[in-house]
Design an enzyme around this catalytic site. Structure first.
Site, mmCIF file in Angstrom:
data_model
loop_
_atom_site.group_PDB
_atom_site.id
_atom_site.type_symbol
_atom_site.label_atom_id
_atom_site.label_comp_id
_atom_site.label_asym_id
_atom_site.label_seq_id
_atom_site.Cartn_x
_atom_site.Cartn_y
_atom_site.Cartn_z
ATOM 1 N N CYS A 24 -11.098 9.497 -14.603
ATOM 2 C CA CYS A 24 -10.795 9.729 -13.184
ATOM 3 C C CYS A 24 -9.973 10.997 -12.937
ATOM 4 O O CYS A 24 -9.889 11.465 -11.805
ATOM 5 C CB CYS A 24 -10.072 8.519 -12.596
ATOM 6 S SG CYS A 24 -11.053 7.008 -12.612
ATOM 7 N N HIS A 75 -6.018 10.505 -5.966
ATOM 8 C CA HIS A 75 -7.190 9.809 -6.500
ATOM 9 C C HIS A 75 -7.372 8.512 -5.725
ATOM 10 O O HIS A 75 -6.411 7.765 -5.507
ATOM 11 C CB HIS A 75 -6.978 9.537 -7.985
ATOM 12 C CG HIS A 75 -8.012 8.652 -8.598
ATOM 13 N ND1 HIS A 75 -9.362 8.823 -8.370
ATOM 14 C CD2 HIS A 75 -7.900 7.585 -9.440
ATOM 15 C CE1 HIS A 75 -10.033 7.902 -9.044
ATOM 16 N NE2 HIS A 75 -9.179 7.140 -9.694
ATOM 17 N N ASN A 84 -13.754 3.697 -5.762
ATOM 18 C CA ASN A 84 -13.267 4.606 -6.793
ATOM 19 C C ASN A 84 -14.451 5.381 -7.363
ATOM 20 O O ASN A 84 -15.264 4.840 -8.104
ATOM 21 C CB ASN A 84 -12.564 3.806 -7.899
ATOM 22 C CG ASN A 84 -11.999 4.694 -8.999
ATOM 23 O OD1 ASN A 84 -12.289 5.878 -9.071
ATOM 24 N ND2 ASN A 84 -11.200 4.107 -9.870
#
Length: 324
Positions: A114, A251, A281
């Site tokens: 990520c 994020h 996500n």
């Protein structure tokens, strides 16, 4: 004379198909309330049959290049952050490079889960500052739904597909003020995919298939702590106070983590870019997706100070301080 890099244009791409929490209720033991209350996610985009990471990356790249007024022959480098490449090799960056008609410039992938876009942006910034490149295309792109176990309600509700991109150019004035990267491989078993090439399957995961395995509570605790630390590091490195920031672009993994970071910065949520509710996500795609939406909506304006940050499997984490 010192050379710096600045963001000249942003772009993003999302699959057409939208999968809502209500849709998930039809085949997973979960509810919209359960997902939303724990993560803030209401829906996510899912790639169609035959749609790949390179497809999303190409669309985001073209949008960023158009916004920057850059043509393919002007690119010196393409860096693509992804943990879901089309192929093991060649890199997805090379596939995108060919589609764009930018053949000849350097192109490679970065896998930092990520944190992939932040890592890729840091590399691109270093290339520009060193004089090795003047125009760089940076992409974060993922098709994480391709590696989900749709019977595991603890993970399948979290992720979505998407891509974001930026074009950075050499400039006399600093746009990217600093980047800060970290990793801790000792925590690898808290968030990982059990399938590889050299190691194959982990013995205890025989026939498990490609999927995301996560110890959610532990990941949450480590993420909050790591992001608090990198925020402090970033501000200290630039001699700034948290009140100097105009926007936090985090994020988009979990609304509670985003809110914890905002609280640490004493930033009201109306100065935080939040897209997790509609994107889920998207791993390395999440920060550039959020940035592009903030720019195109008119929220983020030239001259404002942005703090980008991410945390992902590895563990990896990092930040970028940007004068947009």
């Amino acid at each position: 004379m010192a050379v710096f890099s600045r963001i000249a244009g942003t772009g993003s791409a999302l699959p057409e198909k939208v999968l809502s929490n209500k849709d998930l209720e039809q085949f997973v033991e979960t509810t919209d309330e359960w997902i939303a209350s724990r993560t803030g996610i209401r829906q996510r985009h899912v790639v169609a049959e035959g749609e790949t990471t390179a497809d999303l990356a190409e669309r985001a790249a073209r949008a960023a290049m158009e916004a920057a007024g850059v043509t393919a022959d002007q690119l010196d480098l393409i860096v693509l952050g992804t943990t879901t490449p089309d192929l093991i090799f060649p890199s997805t960056a090379c596939l995108v490079q060919h589609r764009l008609g930018a053949n000849g410039c350097a192109a490679f992938d970065v896998n930092a889960a990520c944190s992939g876009f932040i890592y890729a942006l840091s590399i691109a910034d270093a290339y520009v500052r060193s004089g090795m490149a003047r125009t760089v295309l940076v992409i974060g792109a993922e098709t994480l739904t391709r590696m989900l176990d749709w019977s595991d309600r603890n993970t399948c509700v979290l992720f979505g597909d998407g891509a974001g991109a930026v074009v950075i150019k050499a400039d006399a004035e600093a746009g990217i003020l600093s980047t800060h990267l970290h990793a801790d491989g000792g925590k690898k078993d808290l968030l990982y995919n059990p399938v590889g090439v050299s190691a194959g399957f982990k013995p205890e995961e025989k026939n498990a298939g490609v999927r995301v395995l996560m110890t959610g509570n532990e990941v949450f605790k480590h993420a909050v702590k790591a992001l608090d630390s990198v925020v402090d590091e970033t501000l200290a490195a630039n001699g700034l106070d948290k009140t100097d920031l105009d926007w936090l672009i985090p994020h988009q993994a979990n609304l509670r983590i985003i809110e914890a970071t905002a609280k640490r910065l004493e930033m009201p949520m109306d100065r935080v870019i939040v897209t997790v509710h509609k994107h889920g996500n998207t791993s390395s795609g999440s920060v550039p997706l959020a940035l592009d939406e903030a720019v195109r909506s008119g929220k983020v304006k030239r001259g404002q100070l942005l703090l980008l940050e991410a945390f992902g499997g590895g563990f990896t984490w990092g930040s970028a301080l940007i004068r947009y």
